[in-house]
Design an enzyme around this catalytic site. Structure first.
Site, PDB file in Angstrom:
ATOM      1  N   CYS A   2       0.858  -1.178   0.000  1.00 34.29           N
ATOM      2  CA  CYS A   2       0.000   0.000   0.000  1.00 34.29           C
ATOM      3  C   CYS A   2       0.893   1.225   0.000  1.00 34.29           C
ATOM      4  O   CYS A   2       2.068   1.135   0.341  1.00 34.29           O
ATOM      5  CB  CYS A   2      -0.877   0.065   1.255  1.00 34.29           C
ATOM      6  SG  CYS A   2      -2.028  -1.307   1.400  1.00 34.29           S
ATOM      7  N   GLY A  28      -0.480   0.265  -4.926  1.00 33.21           N
ATOM      8  CA  GLY A  28      -1.808  -0.310  -4.729  1.00 33.21           C
ATOM      9  C   GLY A  28      -2.807   0.308  -5.665  1.00 33.21           C
ATOM     10  O   GLY A  28      -2.880   1.536  -5.769  1.00 33.21           O
ATOM     11  N   ASN A 102       0.323   0.767   5.966  1.00 31.79           N
ATOM     12  CA  ASN A 102       1.025  -0.060   4.976  1.00 31.79           C
ATOM     13  C   ASN A 102       1.745  -1.140   5.760  1.00 31.79           C
ATOM     14  O   ASN A 102       2.620  -0.831   6.572  1.00 31.79           O
ATOM     15  CB  ASN A 102       2.017   0.805   4.180  1.00 31.79           C
ATOM     16  CG  ASN A 102       2.938  -0.013   3.280  1.00 31.79           C
ATOM     17  OD1 ASN A 102       4.063   0.381   3.020  1.00 31.79           O
ATOM     18  ND2 ASN A 102       2.478  -1.154   2.805  1.00 31.79           N
ATOM     19  N   GLY A 103       1.362  -2.391   5.524  1.00 34.53           N
ATOM     20  CA  GLY A 103       1.992  -3.494   6.245  1.00 34.53           C
ATOM     21  C   GLY A 103       0.993  -4.587   6.512  1.00 34.53           C
ATOM     22  O   GLY A 103      -0.056  -4.666   5.850  1.00 34.53           O
ATOM     23  N   TYR A 242      11.579  -5.310  -6.277  1.00 29.67           N
ATOM     24  CA  TYR A 242      10.421  -5.208  -7.166  1.00 29.67           C
ATOM     25  C   TYR A 242       9.464  -4.060  -6.847  1.00 29.67           C
ATOM     26  O   TYR A 242       8.993  -3.370  -7.734  1.00 29.67           O
ATOM     27  CB  TYR A 242       9.627  -6.522  -7.135  1.00 29.67           C
ATOM     28  CG  TYR A 242       8.254  -6.443  -7.775  1.00 29.67           C
ATOM     29  CD1 TYR A 242       8.134  -6.374  -9.165  1.00 29.67           C
ATOM     30  CD2 TYR A 242       7.097  -6.411  -7.004  1.00 29.67           C
ATOM     31  CE1 TYR A 242       6.879  -6.282  -9.758  1.00 29.67           C
ATOM     32  CE2 TYR A 242       5.845  -6.320  -7.593  1.00 29.67           C
ATOM     33  CZ  TYR A 242       5.733  -6.259  -8.965  1.00 29.67           C
ATOM     34  OH  TYR A 242       4.514  -6.162  -9.553  1.00 29.67           O
ATOM     35  N   CYS A 436      11.062 -14.276   2.422  1.00 32.44           N
ATOM     36  CA  CYS A 436      10.454 -14.900   1.229  1.00 32.44           C
ATOM     37  C   CYS A 436      11.460 -15.768   0.484  1.00 32.44           C
ATOM     38  O   CYS A 436      11.084 -16.614  -0.320  1.00 32.44           O
ATOM     39  CB  CYS A 436       9.820 -13.859   0.319  1.00 32.44           C
ATOM     40  SG  CYS A 436      10.930 -12.553  -0.221  1.00 32.44           S
TER      41      CYS A 436
END
Ligand code: AMP
Length: 463
Positions: A2, A28, A102-103, A242, A436
């Site tokens: 976001c 977003g 945001n999170g 990214y 990740c």
């Protein structure tokens, strides 16, 4: 995933917030919203879709006041419905509050169950709402104190902006997963997820908020507090790979500089005899440029992206054809035909896109296609705010690199090493969250097997 923006004390607060959100649109595209404070009450405007679709001049005119916060949403917790669009607003004994986040809060489910069992009625399925409920139950004369006490109970990633009658408050979690910068516009403090929002407005970038820092702007006074005495840096490396815009400065580094370095490192780690380097636009552009410069191979724009394809593209009639990735990308045959191509992308997540792109390049006449990926194999879901699917869906969680290469149909496939990627990012390697790629989660996730995409499913009429 976001974007957030806020400003305090400027007569054009809502318009400036609108412009800030415009620059943060890449973070977003599902919904967006702005809340302003005119000295007496909050004014809110939210909607589904992109910033420019939601905010017309007459809507902005209905957002008076000198303070405003705004949000662009890509849901990672809570479904994509209008009721989850932020800013969230609550009426409390401390006055009205508006919050953007945001999170992703990893203990939101437990907190929500606890709050509901003692009477809280939630309006959304968003994880963010627990913060407002905890504040409402623990009112303090100073709203900042109430917010900080609520945040002591919250675990996960959060860059936040709170708007209350007397103040705008910005918070970055003690791990600093997500970026948040502060600056000054005509002497007025403002905040944004990324510095590209400041560039648009000619805001003077002051600095990134520190880990666990709370910055409160009250009546023009800026005060800083700390949530935790022991911050544990866990900056999200995927922001650099990214997510963030290449022209932004994130975690102290310009994103395009990091991506160029990743591409150069990739060229050193995974050389291959070839004729040209072709980026997958837009995500692979800077890594491809870095790879080309380092390898000495020419960079060719062999794939062209249609920039007007949104997430909502609907195939008009299945009988015409299945468009797939062709809607978004088209090869330039003259550049590709007969050439040995090094194709560069930022990441492979599910592995649904790469086979189509490799086939597209082959069909355009490439003699060979060598895929190079500017980050390590993505093997674990993100619990801290990036939309990464379950392990079952992550191709590298279930297949070897050779198997992925065969599935994708490339002549060769190589990823950037973890250590190579961390070296290009600068700073202490340990200061980045790499969950990740490694599965090493800095904040326990209570054994959640997957990211909660919808904490408490509800149906809302008309949505
Ligand atoms: P796929 O492997 O088919 O899931 O697609 C991966 C591509 O989507 C990458 O090359 C990125 O450009 C982009 N991407 C990476 N992470 C995400 C994400 N969390 N959400 C949307 N797109 C992403």
């Amino acid at each position: 995933m976001c974007g957030i923006f806020g400003i305090s004390g400027h007569e054009d607060a809502a318009n400036l917030t609108y412009l800030g959100l415009y620059a943060l649109q890449h973070r977003g595209q599902e919904s967006a919203g702005i809340v302003s404070w005119d000295g007496e009450r909050l004014h809110a405007e939210r909607g589904m879709g992109q910033v420019a679709d939601i905010f017309k001049a007459h809507k902005l005119a209905e957002l008076p006041g000198a303070s405003a916060i705004g949000h662009t949403r890509y849901s990672t917790a809570g479904s994509s419905v209008r009721s989850n669009a932020q800013p969230l607003v609550a009426m409390t004994s401390m006055g009205p509050l508006a919050l953007v986040h945001n999170g992703n809060l990893v203990n939101a489910r437990e907190l929500r169950e606890e709050l509901e069992s003692s009477g809280s009625i939630f309006q959304t399925t968003s994880d963010t709402e627990v913060i407002l409920h905890m504040m409402a139950r623990n009112p303090r004369r100073d709203v900042v104190e109430s917010l900080m006490e609520a945040l002591c109970r919250v675990r996960g990633s959060y860059s936040l902006l709170l708007l209350a009658d007397s103040c705008v408050v910005a918070v970055r979690d003690p791990n600093g997963f997500r970026p948040l910068v502060m600056g000054e516009y005509q002497g007025k403090p403002c905040f944004a997820s990324e510095s590209c929002a400041f560039d648009l407005l000619d805001v003077k970038l002051d600095r990134e908020l520190e880990l666990g820092e709370v910055v409160a702007v009250r009546g023009g006074e800026v005060q800083s507090y700390r949530l935790s005495a022991m911050p544990q840096p866990s900056r999200c490396a995927f922001e650099q790979v990214y997510f963030a815009r290449p022209d932004s400065k994130v975690f102290g580094e310009t994103v395009s500089t990091s991506r160029l370095a990743m591409g150069a490192r990739l060229a050193r780690e995974t050389p291959v005899p070839a004729d040209i380097v072709v980026p997958v636009p837009d995500s692979g552009l800077f890594a491809a440029l870095g790879y080309a410069r380092e390898s000495g191979l020419p960079l060719e724009f062999g794939l062209i992206r249609n920039h007007y394809v949104g997430r909502t593209f609907i195939e008009p009639k299945q009988t015409i054809r299945h468009f797939g990735v062709k809607v978004k990308l088209n090869p330039v045959r003259d550049l590709i035909e007969g050439r040995r191509v090094v194709l560069i992308d930022d990441s492979i997540v599910r592995g649904t896109t790469s086979p189509k792109i490799v086939k597209m390049v082959r069909d355009a006449g490439a003699a060979e296609v060598h895929l190079r990926v500017a980050c390590p194999p993505t093997r674990w879901p993100c619990h801290y705010g990036i939309d990464m699917p379950t392990r079952e869906e992550l191709i590298a969680a279930n297949h070897t690199v050779d198997e992925i290469r065969d599935f994708i149909g490339a002549d060769s496939l190589e990823y950037l090493s973890l250590e190579g990627m961390l070296e290009t990012l600068g700073g202490e390697p340990d200061s980045y969250c790499t969950a990740c790629w490694t599965g090493q989660y800095r904040i326990p996730t209570n054994g959640q097997a997957k990211v909660q995409t919808d904490l408490f499913p509800i149906r809302t009429e008309g949505e």
